[in-house]
Scaffold this active site. Sequence first.
Site, PDB file in Angstrom:
ATOM      1  CG  ASP A   1       0.328   7.716  -3.121  1.00 40.01           C
ATOM      2  OD1 ASP A   1       0.084   8.434  -4.071  1.00 40.01           O
ATOM      3  OD2 ASP A   1      -0.091   7.787  -2.083  1.00 40.01           O
TER       4      ASP A   1
ATOM      5  CG  ASP B   1      -1.845   0.938   1.267  1.00 40.45           C
ATOM      6  OD1 ASP B   1      -2.465   1.409   0.045  1.00 40.45           O
ATOM      7  OD2 ASP B   1      -2.401   1.319   2.403  1.00 40.45           O
ATOM      8  CG  HIS B   2      -0.245   4.820   0.410  1.00 38.72           C
ATOM      9  ND1 HIS B   2      -0.994   5.740  -0.360  1.00 38.72           N
ATOM     10  CD2 HIS B   2      -1.376   4.473   1.423  1.00 38.72           C
ATOM     11  CE1 HIS B   2      -2.469   5.755   0.074  1.00 38.72           C
ATOM     12  NE2 HIS B   2      -2.340   5.119   0.924  1.00 38.72           N
TER      13      HIS B   2
ATOM     14  CG  ASN C   1      -6.848   0.704   0.190  1.00 39.90           C
ATOM     15  OD1 ASN C   1      -7.239   0.282  -0.769  1.00 39.90           O
ATOM     16  ND2 ASN C   1      -5.481   0.740   0.539  1.00 39.90           N
TER      17      ASN C   1
HETATM   18  P1  13P Z   1      -8.263   5.036   6.665  1.00 40.76           P
HETATM   19  O1  13P Z   1      -7.192   5.271   7.600  1.00 40.76           O
HETATM   20  O2  13P Z   1      -8.913   6.475   6.566  1.00 40.76           O
HETATM   21  O3  13P Z   1      -9.203   4.151   6.749  1.00 40.76           O
HETATM   22  O4  13P Z   1      -7.587   5.009   5.254  1.00 40.76           O
HETATM   23  C1  13P Z   1      -6.816   3.933   5.011  1.00 40.76           C
HETATM   24  C2  13P Z   1      -6.244   4.011   3.462  1.00 40.76           C
HETATM   25  O5  13P Z   1      -6.691   4.423   2.810  1.00 40.76           O
HETATM   26  C3  13P Z   1      -4.983   3.175   3.570  1.00 40.76           C
HETATM   27  O6  13P Z   1      -4.328   3.206   2.174  1.00 40.76           O
END
Ligand code: 13P
Length: 393
Positions: free
Chosen positions: A104, A82-83, A231
Amino acid sequence: MPIVDIKGMLQHAYDNRYAVGAFDLVSLDFLEGIISAAERCQSPVILSLAESHFDHYNFKLLMAAAESAAQDATVPVAIFLDHGASLNSAVQAINLGCNGIMVDASHQPLSENIALTRQVTEMARACGVPVEGELGYVPGVEGEDAERHPGEITYTTATEASEYVRQTGVDFLAVSIGTVHGRMKGEPQLDIDRLREINQALNIPLVIHGGTGLSDDQFHRLIENGVAKINYYTALSDAAAQQMRSNISDDSSGGYTRLTAGVRDSVSAETERCMRLWGSAGQAGAVTRATHPWSPVEHLIVFNVDTISDSEAEEMMARGRRILRAIPGVRHVLTGKAIKEDAKYRFCWLVRFVHPAVIDSYRDHPEHVRFADELFRPVAGDRISIDYQLGSK
Ligand code: 13P
């Protein structure tokens, strides 16, 4: 249950109008809580590991646990970076076992976002790994109050999104239509018309970041308009922290295991609520039938050396291990020497690829070509090389 191909998983969600949760995990309690929720409601699930959290845990260690939990699960699972912030982090994640990657660069100017994302998709495609890009900017920090977010929302437009997908080749697109990462004050205003327009223009699974704090109705409207991956982290983190605060107030001198008791169940309960709300509950069997298992390839070479000694051969293999394990899509490079002196072949390489696509990209990778042409093939004329598809658990 094997780890499954995430493109098939998200396409199934997109075609059948539900969303799979990508839940960020930061500890074994989160991992166990998320997997047990998925099993209770027979839901596909994405284990998500965010680069922004790598200061809190050892990525390599948590990946090993995530992969093991995924292989043992009774539901289809995928593992996502993620990211991801760079090409290097994408390569590292793939080589540690992620079968989906988010890159990202959404905070950068469009041309730079496109350039980095394209580099990542080209590398990942050669490894058989699908990629999510982000266009527009979703501000905020997961787990924090949203008002601390750096910068303002930049909304995604349908025209830019079409161009971005065409130029980068991403498989899924994270869009910015009004959500923020982290705890929000009040209800976020979502631009559903904008989302509808993007979905009509792209026709690929869309992703929403910043899932925490949306209403049930907002989730339904997102899913109706093409969102197939949501997410989610802050609400899990808050559930875990609330459990710990309550443990402390019950027993202020409790040790670590007392203070963290029940965290796994709190995370699990919130995960289950999402899976039922987003419609992924009950879809495990259909997703298993609709997807391919994510099964690696073992590239096996047995060989003899003619013009060098055994110890020189071992030195050459040690160099090879260092060079070859950095190539995208390589899980491990092991070398060995036959136990019996009179074995038909004295030495071996075992090179594990994440996916059959790596057979070609590894063969043509400049580091592999240089090592093979300059150091290996000249001394190992007598050799056999075979690629084996490994059975899934
Ligand atoms: P929240 O922490 O707002 O649920 O978002 C999580 C997220 O987008 C992780 O990539």
